[in-house]
Design an enzyme around this catalytic site. Structure first.
Site, PDB file in Angstrom:
ATOM      1  CE1 TYR A  33     -58.320 -19.587  54.947  1.00 53.52           C
ATOM      2  CE2 TYR A  33     -58.164 -19.725  52.559  1.00 53.52           C
ATOM      3  CZ  TYR A  33     -58.389 -20.328  53.780  1.00 53.52           C
ATOM      4  OH  TYR A  33     -58.687 -21.661  53.821  1.00 53.52           O
ATOM      5  CE  LYS A 146     -61.819 -19.539  52.591  1.00 54.98           C
ATOM      6  NZ  LYS A 146     -61.436 -20.939  52.726  1.00 54.98           N
ATOM      7  CG  LEU A 202     -65.748 -22.029  55.601  1.00 49.95           C
ATOM      8  CD1 LEU A 202     -65.375 -20.864  56.522  1.00 49.95           C
ATOM      9  CD2 LEU A 202     -64.753 -22.133  54.468  1.00 49.95           C
TER      10      LEU A 202
HETATM   11  N1  PMP Z   1     -64.531 -26.167  54.393  1.00 54.60           N
HETATM   12  C1  PMP Z   1     -63.252 -25.793  54.541  1.00 54.60           C
HETATM   13  C2  PMP Z   1     -62.541 -26.131  55.803  1.00 54.60           C
HETATM   14  C3  PMP Z   1     -62.587 -25.106  53.502  1.00 54.60           C
HETATM   15  O1  PMP Z   1     -61.311 -24.731  53.635  1.00 54.60           O
HETATM   16  C4  PMP Z   1     -63.281 -24.850  52.296  1.00 54.60           C
HETATM   17  C5  PMP Z   1     -62.586 -24.159  51.163  1.00 54.60           C
HETATM   18  N2  PMP Z   1     -62.664 -22.776  51.304  1.00 54.60           N
HETATM   19  C6  PMP Z   1     -64.618 -25.244  52.193  1.00 54.60           C
HETATM   20  C7  PMP Z   1     -65.212 -25.906  53.265  1.00 54.60           C
HETATM   21  C8  PMP Z   1     -65.425 -24.970  50.959  1.00 54.60           C
HETATM   22  O2  PMP Z   1     -65.764 -23.606  50.917  1.00 54.60           O
HETATM   23  P1  PMP Z   1     -65.962 -22.853  49.526  1.00 54.60           P
HETATM   24  O3  PMP Z   1     -67.015 -23.577  48.791  1.00 54.60           O
HETATM   25  O4  PMP Z   1     -66.385 -21.493  49.932  1.00 54.60           O
HETATM   26  O5  PMP Z   1     -64.656 -22.865  48.835  1.00 54.60           O
END
Ligand code: PMP
Length: 285
Positions: A33, A146, A202
């Site tokens: 996602y 993700k 992530l």
């Molecule tokens: N780490 C995790 C585990 C997340 O779920 C998210 C949110 N997507 C992030 C980091 C931050 O990523 P982003 O800046 O792409 O939203």
């Protein structure tokens, strides 16, 4: 109009019953996602989010059956139909519908579902800061994907919620990894520290914007190295960042004050720079 969504390119009412029993996303969490923010009716960092989506699909051998242009059009259509200008778009692709068996089905078509909901920034958190807690990182070893499997993340957030905290910052084998839905940074002597990019976190889009654009513009050094909880607790500042939270200062961790116990100058400068980038890209926020 009630909340709306989109399935394989068709706008639907979010209340429509569209989940098939044997969708592998539903049965195995076999899908990926993205969440993209909408400011002033425009997607922020859509290209970066879709690039990460394609990477997640590749890592799980789910075929990418939509082009970037198609995905961008779906986002635009949802924004237009919903009439929302400050929102978040959720996009999910599962491997598809097939008789339940663990191995990949021979013939299956990926299934795309999307939804849009109102969202807003939280200047009150920027100003006052929030509480964080350290929690065990219970997740699998491919946190770089993700995946829609979010049990570990959910348990971390729930532990934070039960403690009256904004975010649970996870710790694996003594190393501070990331928040349940955010990346974690500390500031020590004017230098930013965060966990390096590998399979244990992530690679957040917000994290990348901070490291590649905002920190250099502000003359800030970023160290991507692992550190432990005692090191983090001695920081001058701490914050989490993500698409949903933008940048939120964490002014206490567990029962301990971080620095002076209020949002620090580096966090505030980065927040200001992020808001400026949003304004520049979306023409408002
Ligand atoms: N780490 C995790 C585990 C997340 O779920 C998210 C949110 N997507 C992030 C980091 C931050 O990523 P982003 O800046 O792409 O939203």
């Amino acid at each position: 109009m009630g909340p709306i969504g989109l399935v394989n390119g068709e706008i639907i009412d979010l209340g429509d019953k569209i989940v098939e029993m044997e969708d592998r996303g539903y049965q195995f969490g076999d899908g990926v996602y993205e969440v993209t923010r909408v400011y002033n009716g425009r997607c922020f960092c859509l290209r970066q989010h879709m690039d990460r989506l394609y990477r997640s699909l590749r890592e799980l051998s789910i075929p990418a059956t939509y082009t970037f242009e198609e995905l961008a059009e779906f986002h635009d259509r949802l924004i237009e139909k919903s009439g929302l200008t400050t929102a978040a778009v959720y996009l999910q692709i599962t491997r598809g519908v097939a008789p339940r068996a663990h191995g990949f089905p021979d013939k299956v078509t990926p299934r795309l579902t999307m939804s849009i909901r109102p969202n807003r920034s939280t200047p009150e958190l920027t100003e006052a800061g929030a509480k964080g807690v350290f929690v065990p990182d219970l997740r699998w070893l491919r946190c770089d994907i993700k995946s829609i499997n979010l049990l570990g993340n959910m348990l971390a957030k729930q532990q934070a919620k039960a403690a009256g905290a904004f975010e649970g910052v996870q710790v694996r084998d003594g190393a501070v990894t990331e928040g349940s839905s955010s990346n974690f940074f500390i500031v020590r002597d004017g230098i930013l520290w965060t966990h390096p990019v590998n399979n244990l976190i992530l690679r957040g889009i917000t994290r990348t914007v901070l490291i590649d654009e905002l920190a250099p513009r502000l003359g800030l050094t970023v160290v991507e190295k692992t550190f432990d909880v005692p090191f983090a607790k001695k920081a001058d500042e701490a914050f989490v960042c993500g698409t949903n939270s933008e940048i939120v200062p964490l002014v206490t961790m567990d029962a301990d004050k971080i620095g002076e116990g209020r949002p620090g100058p580096v966090t505030l400068k980065l927040t200001e720079a992020l808001l400026q980038k949003i304004e520049a890209e979306c023409g408002g926020r």
